[in-house]
Write a protein that holds these residues in place. Structure first.
Motif, PDB file in Angstrom:
ATOM      1  N   SER A 197     -40.426 -37.626  -6.183  1.00  0.00           N
ATOM      2  CA  SER A 197     -39.012 -37.872  -6.489  1.00  0.00           C
ATOM      3  C   SER A 197     -38.463 -39.131  -5.846  1.00  0.00           C
ATOM      4  O   SER A 197     -37.584 -39.802  -6.393  1.00  0.00           O
TER       5      SER A 197
ATOM      6  N   LYS B 256     -37.332 -39.633  -9.502  1.00  0.00           N
ATOM      7  CA  LYS B 256     -37.233 -38.258 -10.004  1.00  0.00           C
ATOM      8  C   LYS B 256     -36.813 -38.187 -11.462  1.00  0.00           C
ATOM      9  O   LYS B 256     -37.421 -37.448 -12.252  1.00  0.00           O
TER      10      LYS B 256
ATOM     11  N   ASP C  79     -38.790 -31.570  -5.184  1.00  0.00           N
ATOM     12  CA  ASP C  79     -37.593 -31.033  -5.829  1.00  0.00           C
ATOM     13  C   ASP C  79     -37.130 -29.820  -5.030  1.00  0.00           C
ATOM     14  O   ASP C  79     -37.899 -28.886  -4.824  1.00  0.00           O
TER      15      ASP C  79
END
Length: 317
Positions: free
Chosen positions: A232, A243, A289
């Motif tokens: 990300s 991301k 994430d």
């Protein structure tokens, strides 16, 4: 397929007649892999070997549907064996285990190409094979949890198939590196900034792209496979994507791969406890994430009691 020895002239004649072959062993020149055993040989490849090979070449015949049922069944059973016996799934609820098993049984019998390629990974490195299978299992467990939250309990079977196939094939590029790279821990390869290692997603994609006539993998699946090494915060590879540029399924697989590497000891000298792994993964939350990391912590919390004992991991030979 059994190995056979052919002269370069014999090999060239047979390829001209429409026969297909792969090398039984990587072809080295100046201590580097010149032509990999994963490659279906062309007339041009034979020409490249002409002034570098001495004597006959060991090859195997490659057929479009040439995956024997015994090999396919072996791969499927090894995947299920990992799901049932690996220490990471000792406390996995039975209904979840059964759902993952059903995905393997529904998908892999129709993917001769995937079974053939993952068998090559197994032959080159049982360790990388187990990591690939474990990444697939963990990714499917997390995906089921995410779909249950957002799809009102409905499951997208196409998405499950893409996750399984991309997870199994993402490490295919190891076959185009070297014996030294294959033998080292992934953590050590990262620390030494090994150039071949960071080419693996590119190599994996190249192999699959060259074999397009031998499989029906979707463009989306190939993209997920390639981008499953990205992070990300743009610190991943091969492109350093951010991301919002990374396919969501690729980021899911990347996170589950890191989770498995931390659990297996690939990134450390010693195997960490589950709680140590979760603390480490949480510390990397900006690389992956937050939602996926939280689901991992929730879905695998049974490991607090079931994993941190003396149970050995599954062995693949």
């Amino acid at each position: 397929m059994a190995e056979i020895e052919l002269s370069l002239d014999e090999l060239k004649t047979l390829i001209t007649q429409g026969r297909q072959f792969t090398l039984a062993e990587n072809f080295y020149h100046n201590r580097n892999i010149f032509i990999g055993k994963e490659r279906v040989l062309s007339i041009k490849d034979v020409g490249r070997m002409e002034d570098k090979a001495y004597g006959k070449i060991k090859v195997k015949e490659f057929k479009d549907s040439g995956v024997e049922s015994s090999l396919k069944n072996e791969i499927i059973q090894l995947c299920i064996k990992a799901l049932k016996q690996h220490r990471d799934y000792k406390g996995l609820p039975a209904e979840k285990r059964k759902r993952i098993e059903q995905i393997f049984l529904n998908v892999l019998p129709h993917h001769d190409y995937v079974c053939y390629r993952i068998s090559q990974i197994k032959k080159a490195s049982p360790r990388i094979f187990v990591h690939s299978v474990n990444t697939a299992i963990k990714s499917l467990i997390v995906d089921f949890a995410m779909q249950a939250r957002h799809n009102q309990g409905l499951q997208n079977s196409i998405q499950s198939e893409e996750i399984l196939v991309a997870s199994l094939l993402r490490n295919l590029g190891f076959l185009k590196t070297s014996k030294d790279v294959i033998a080292k821990k992934i953590g050590d390869l990262r620390l030494e900034k090994n150039k071949l290692f960071f080419q693996i997603p590119i190599f994996s994609t190249e192999i699959v792209e060259k074999d397009r006539t031998k499989h029906d993998l979707s463009i989306n699946t190939i993209r997920v496979m390639r981008e499953s090494f990205e992070k990300s915060d743009a610190s991943g590879y091969p492109e350093g994507l951010e991301k919002n540029q990374i396919h969501p399924l690729a980021l899911l697989i990347a996170t589950c791969s890191e989770f498995d590497l931390l659990l297996s000891g690939e990134l450390t000298q010693d195997r960490r406890s589950y709680m140590e792994v979760i603390r480490r993964l949480t510390g990397l939350i900006n690389e992956f994430d937050r939602n996926i990391v939280n689901i991992i912590a929730e879905e695998f919390r049974y490991m607090r009691d079931s994993r941190d004992d003396n149970t050995s991991s599954i062995q693949v030979h």
